[in-house]
Design an enzyme around this catalytic site. Structure first.
Site, PDB file in Angstrom:
ATOM      1  N   ASP A   1       2.915   5.364  -7.482  1.00 27.93           N
ATOM      2  CA  ASP A   1       4.101   5.147  -6.655  1.00 27.93           C
ATOM      3  C   ASP A   1       5.386   5.186  -7.473  1.00 27.93           C
ATOM      4  OD1 ASP A   1       2.577   4.564  -4.230  1.00 27.93           O
ATOM      5  OD2 ASP A   1       1.955   2.762  -5.284  1.00 27.93           O
TER       6      ASP A   1
ATOM      7  N   HIS B   1       0.865  -1.194   0.000  1.00 29.68           N
ATOM      8  CA  HIS B   1       0.000   0.000   0.000  1.00 29.68           C
ATOM      9  C   HIS B   1       0.891   1.230   0.000  1.00 29.68           C
ATOM     10  CE1 HIS B   1      -3.404   2.474   0.425  1.00 29.68           C
ATOM     11  NE2 HIS B   1      -3.773   2.222   1.669  1.00 29.68           N
TER      12      HIS B   1
ATOM     13  N   HIS C   1      -2.164  -1.972 -10.742  1.00 30.35           N
ATOM     14  CA  HIS C   1      -2.974  -1.462  -9.643  1.00 30.35           C
ATOM     15  C   HIS C   1      -4.179  -2.366  -9.476  1.00 30.35           C
ATOM     16  CE1 HIS C   1      -5.490   1.306  -7.265  1.00 30.35           C
ATOM     17  NE2 HIS C   1      -4.349   1.847  -6.912  1.00 30.35           N
TER      18      HIS C   1
END
Length: 501
Positions: free
Chosen positions: A393, A298, A337
């Site tokens: 990210d 996460h 994702h």
């Protein structure tokens, strides 16, 4: 085989082949109620166990919530197939270009962009709540010098709640917040005050964790700076007066905060709703969310992505690394994702931000490796088949590194803005007109059936037991080894050990 007929009503017709009964299940918002399936029951058959509870109705099995909706929400919309992300209807790209973080926070929490007057009052209130009690600073000092900053931040939010007993339903009354749903002005005031406190103090707590790691004294919040400007001041100011962060870095961090402010019911937000359903105070809720965000699957992903790029080293090493990924020998971080099966819209916005930051900080040495990896992913059939595109990210870590943040601080930079999203969902839950039901997922029990207790002297080890069916041998430190060789008498006077007393 699927037979298509002309739809005449919004419902699902289910035939239970065990009993021959037909059930009509209503469809609303393209969803069905799981509890409607509980009405489908049967007498246990020859293959059913008592523990299956067949006569108590059908259960819906959905590991990891792959296709289960748990709330009605008006906050964030995501279309993973088309790469769409909207806050309260506004496309994320527009908010990043035209809005600022505090304005977006107001939008997420209250449903509309604030007027100039509302925005001014809101910013003043949030910045008014940036100070923390000095005893909380002492709490930070109790940590080891090398503690992970997310451990400190998680503890800090939980500690913060201890300084607000009037905000704790366990002390001030179970309906302290849920009464707000019925127009109780006092309940609504207490609810929104805690939101202001948490959003205001989040950067202060995060900066304290950072300064603790640096061995530097804590700064006090500065007046007159923006939300992210004050955060950079808290992190970096050493001495002197009228500290001003670089405007490009301040703007970039503000934009990153907008991008990270909310993302529908992800792992940490689901934690907020799960924990919040017990009606615990919001500080405990945010602390629990921080613990969930901490994980490498996460909020820890941006840190892991940079570590991966550092390991790859240079663009020419990308093909060999990807060979290992395709053989499932290595894990690819920063791509793909759970929701997006197309380009993550946040990654596109961050890619543009990165260029602005690099003009100020200098080009990140890992950028060429990252771009080569992204290009490889775009052309790779292996990646396309699995819908593996760069996510938020992948690029955010490059910006954080260019700005000089240590790797283990990346999740903290995620947590500070995500407090807004967490609190928006928590507030929405508390204001639910139907009240708040405690979350209690069901399970499918597949363990042992009922069995009788066996005395210790009659027990035998299970034949064919695996390494998972007992504790592994644990290695202890040198002091433990010395203690094993020593002797002592316990509280009953019994002698233990190998030495002579």
């Amino acid at each position: 085989m699927v037979t298509v007929t002309k739809a005449t009503r919004q419902s699902l017709t289910v035939v239970d082949n065990r009993t021959g009964k037909t059930y009509e299940v209503p469809i609303k918002d393209n969803s069905v109620l799981a509890t409607d399936f509980k009405k489908i029951s049967a007498q246990p058959g020859p293959n059913d166990r008592k523990e299956d509870e067949t006569d108590q109705g059908l259960r819906v099995f959905d590991p990891a919530y792959m296709n289960t909706a748990v709330v009605h929400s008006r906050i964030t919309y995501i279309n993973g197939q088309e790469g769409i992300l909207r806050y309260r209807g506004y496309p994320i790209q527009q908010l990043v270009k035209k809005s600022n973080f505090l304005e977006t926070a107001y939008l997420l929490l209250y449903g509309d962009l604030p007027t100039n007057a509302q925005c001014g009052r809101w910013q003043d209130e949030v910045m008014h709540h940036t100070y923390v009690h000095t005893d909380i600073e002492d709490m930070f000092k109790s940590f080891r010098y090398d503690s992970h900053p997310m451990s400190m931040l998680t503890s800090a939010f939980a500690t913060l709640g201890a300084f607000a007993p009037e905000a704790n339903p366990s002390l001030a009354g179970q309906k302290l917040y849920t009464n707000a749903a019925f127009g109780d002005p006092r309940a609504l005031e207490v609810l929104d005050k805690q939101i202001l406190r948490i959003i205001g103090k989040a950067p202060t707590l995060a900066a304290a964790a950072y300064r603790m790691r640096q061995g530097r004294p804590f700064n006090r919040p500065a007046q007159g700076l923006s939300y992210t400007g004050n955060f950079l001041y808290l992190l970096d100011n050493l001495s002197g007066h009228q500290y001003q962060p670089h405007p490009v870095l301040e703007k970039a961090l503000d934009a990153l905060f907008i991008l990270h402010a909310d993302h529908e019911v992800n792992c940490s937000t689901a934690t907020v709703l799960q924990v919040g359903s017990s009606l615990v105070d919001p500080y405990s809720v945010v602390a629990a969310a921080c613990a969930a965000l901490y994980g490498p699957s996460h909020g820890g992903a941006s840190e892991s992505a940079i570590r991966m790029l550092i390991e790859i080293g240079s663009p020419e090493n990308v093909p060999s690394f990807m060979e290992k990924v395709e053989k499932r020998e290595r894990v690819l971080v920063g791509f793909g994702h759970r929701v997006y099966k197309n380009v993550d819209p946040r990654s596109t916005a961050i890619r543009e931000l990165a260029e602005e930051v690099f003009k100020v900080t200098g080009r990140n040495k890992l950028l060429d490796t990252a771009l080569t990896l992204a290009d490889y992913a775009r052309k790779s059939e292996f990646m396309r088949k699995r819908n593996l595109y760069p996510n938020v990210d992948f690029y955010s870590g490059l910006i954080y590194q260019a700005m000089g943040f240590p790797l283990d601080f990346y999740p903290v930079l995620f947590a500070v803005p995500r407090c807004v999203g967490w609190l928006a969902h928590w507030r929405q839950m508390m204001l639910s007109p139907g009240g708040v039901k405690i979350w209690r997922p069901r399970q499918l029990y597949v363990g042992e059936a009922e069995r009788d207790y066996v005395d210790a002297k009659d027990r035998r080890e299970r034949a064919g037991a695996t390494i998972f069916e007992g504790p592994v041998q644990v290695e202890h430190g040198g002091d433990s080894k010395r203690n094993v060789l020593a002797s002592y008498k316990d509280e009953t006077g019994k002698t233990w050990g190998k030495s002579k007393l």
